[in-house]
Design an enzyme around this catalytic site. Structure first.
Site, PDB file in Angstrom:
ATOM      1  N   GLY A 135       0.857  -1.144  -0.039  1.00 28.03           N
ATOM      2  CA  GLY A 135      -0.017  -0.042  -0.119  1.00 28.03           C
ATOM      3  C   GLY A 135       0.850   1.162   0.114  1.00 28.03           C
ATOM      4  CG  ASN A 136      -0.340   4.694  -1.403  1.00 31.87           C
ATOM      5  OD1 ASN A 136      -1.065   5.347  -0.808  1.00 31.87           O
ATOM      6  ND2 ASN A 136      -0.856   3.735  -2.476  1.00 31.87           N
ATOM      7  NE  ARG A 137       3.975   8.465   5.103  1.00 35.73           N
ATOM      8  CZ  ARG A 137       4.529   9.488   5.212  1.00 35.73           C
ATOM      9  NH1 ARG A 137       5.592   9.470   4.345  1.00 35.73           N
ATOM     10  NH2 ARG A 137       4.162  10.432   5.905  1.00 35.73           N
ATOM     11  CB  SER A 138      -2.866   7.920  -0.199  1.00 33.40           C
ATOM     12  OG  SER A 138      -4.112   8.972  -0.338  1.00 33.40           O
ATOM     13  CB  ALA A 190      -1.860   7.224  -3.674  1.00 32.42           C
TER      14      ALA A 190
END
Length: 260
Positions: free
Chosen positions: A63-66, A130
């Site tokens: 995943g990512n930090r959005s 994102a």
């Protein structure tokens, strides 16, 4: 204008007859009643927001930090200006904007399907999510045990579809599309390249790694680029204020007739 409040009471969300609706809902309903009449009044707006999660195994994901805050602010601002808004969102710890239709997704492929189902009828599409560029080729149905992976876990990845590019082919004449570019260097140059490559009318660029802007903050510092428009750099602002500036430009494009 007051239909969402009335419907909430009918569904019991307000707690029953005589109970006051949530103050935030009242504020937004009043704001929408007073804020219509512009180019977004009655327009259909699709906004994507948040991260996607791409499964590695039964419990892990890439995943990512959005946080989703910027996309949610854009959805709320659009609704306050009279639009009918669909927010397509990955997992985000943000309250859904009042009055907005929300479609929750998890993976990039799910987001693609949801966007393509909506964007053909949209007057405005804003790609603020994102979306993961890659996903694991063969996610495991079971949890991968450390003993099985030994000292290394090698995960083969495959590219996800380019949702913005696919969407551009479906958008109708007179519509407007906008995207985001998160960069670590050469911000304006790389955002300009993405503006042309994706077929956007506007692109919002911000720099990764700034402590007071971007991921997990309530503020943002962006530069907005557009076709036949010099880059417009905004100071540090709340994400809600940034959303207002973006929607001002989108309304200008709609008044000019959007894309041919």
């Amino acid at each position: 204008m007051w239909a969402p409040l009335r419907d909430d009471l009918r569904r019991g969300r307000g707690g029953g007859p005589g109970r006051m609706a949530e103050p935030g809902a009242i504020v937004d309903a009043v704001g929408r009643a007073l804020g219509g009449g512009g180019a977004l009044d009655g327009a259909r707006v699709v906004v994507t927001a948040g991260p996607t999660r791409e499964a590695v195994d039964a419990v892990r994901f890439v995943g990512n930090r959005s946080s989703g805050k910027m996309g949610y602010a854009l959805a709320r601002t659009s609704w306050l200006r009279g639009a009918e808004v669909t927010l397509i969102t990955g997992p985000a710890a943000v309250a859904a904007p009042y009055g907005v239709k929300v479609r929750g997704v998890e993976t990039a492929l799910e987001m693609r399907d949801a966007v393509l189902a909506e964007v053909g009828e949209a007057d405005v599409a804003i790609h603020a999510a994102a979306v993961a560029d890659y996903r694991p080729v063969s996610p495991s149905a079971d949890k991968i045990k450390r003993g099985v992976a030994e000292e290394e876990l090698i995960v083969r990845m495959v590219a996800n579809p380019d949702i913005a590019t696919e969407s551009a082919r479906l958008m109708k004449a007179g519509s407007v599309s906008a995207g985001f570019a998160l960069e670590t260097a050469d911000l304006v140059e790389r955002a300009g390249e993405k503006l042309a490559a994706k077929g956007f009318d506007l692109i919002v660029a911000n720099r990764a790694g700034e402590a007071d802007a971007g991921f997990d903050t309530d503020t943002n510092r962006v530069t907005i680029l557009g076709r036949d428009m010099p880059p417009r750099q905004l100071p540090l602002m709340s994400k809600f204020a940034v959303a207002g500036s973006i929607m001002d430009l989108i309304e200008d494009r709609l008044r000019q007739g959007g894309r041919g």
